[in-house]
Enzyme design. Sequence first.
Site, short mmCIF file in Angstrom:
data_model
loop_
_atom_site.label_atom_id
_atom_site.label_comp_id
_atom_site.label_asym_id
_atom_site.label_seq_id
_atom_site.Cartn_x
_atom_site.Cartn_y
_atom_site.Cartn_z
N GLU A 206 0.86 -1.20 0.00
CA GLU A 206 0.00 0.00 0.00
C GLU A 206 0.89 1.24 0.00
O GLU A 206 0.96 1.97 -0.98
CB GLU A 206 -0.92 0.01 1.22
N ASP A 295 -11.78 -0.44 4.10
CA ASP A 295 -10.66 0.02 4.93
C ASP A 295 -11.17 0.79 6.13
O ASP A 295 -11.22 0.27 7.23
CB ASP A 295 -9.67 0.84 4.10
#
Length: 359
Positions: A206, A295
């Site tokens: 990420e 998320d």
Amino acid sequence: MNDRPSLEDIRRAPKVLLHDHLDGGLRTETIVDLARDGGYGDLPTTDAGNLRTWFTEASNSGSLERYLETFSHTVGVMQSAEALTRVAYECAEDLAGDGVIYAEVRYAPEQHLAGGLSLEQVVEAVLEGFRQGRRDHGIRVGTLVTAMRHQARSMEIAELAVRYRDAGVVGFDIAGAEAGYPPTRHLDAFEYLQRENAHFTIHAGEGFGLPSIWQAIQWCGADRLGHGVRIIDDITEDGDGAPKLGRLAAYVRDKRIPLEMCPTSNIQTGAAKSIAEHPIGLLRRLGFRVTVNTDNRLMSGTTPTEEFAKLAGTFGYTWDDLQWFTVNAMKSAFIDFAERLELINEVIKPAYAELRGER
């Protein structure tokens, strides 16, 4: 055949969520209440509507580190058993109201000790909230206990995951800023989990690139990758312009390693530029085991329904595509095979068939 999913139809569709942070999904009204009751005086505003706007704006910096700073306020009000149980219950309620039938929600127990709770009391308070949520709303929520990658408590948290795995904790994770904190710093915890036949995912790919993904898989043995967006860096084009997979990308696809992608969040943290340019489009075409997640629903101002709707609107996805993402997620969940199969065959597939107008 009704093959053009609308927002409301998507909301009715059964969904499976694998990557959602408990401290990233609070209702702002609850934050205000808990801050007042717990004496937390650091909120930027005590107006729930204005606070929601503040979280969204503060999360749109394009920096993972700045994005993570917003959590000081949510974590700050989650320091009592009562607060943790309430937040977990409301999480289950909100997800069930959005059509989620199974979710895995993660949190870091070590971040909730300022009020005097023990690690065990934190876990039990969260599990109680999700038990109440299942009782009232029918949603099954498994929890992932997370260790912070910049701290040194990963073995302790891994042992906690194993201790509570028959009570609702389905796995383990490490989270936090990737740069400078490789997953191999916690290798002893991952080796312990493997010896205990326990499941774990790792935030990787990420905020950092291919080395983070490679270490998570090949050194640490991750079952899934949290985000994994940067796997796109190992996909180039051949002389004819066709996608060409490097060794790592091919391994991830061949081994069916699930990618827990969170499109809106990935844009906010700078891991992707836009929905249209998000790697999820290419990875879906190439047959990677991609899943769609939120998320942090508060920081990203999103829901599972809205994530699906954005993808459908951008890439022209049909019900077949949304079912594919959902089945991928259910296959990749950290619960037993029989339960996964039952939800796929008896809930997910019949519901999508009905949405397509087949029954």
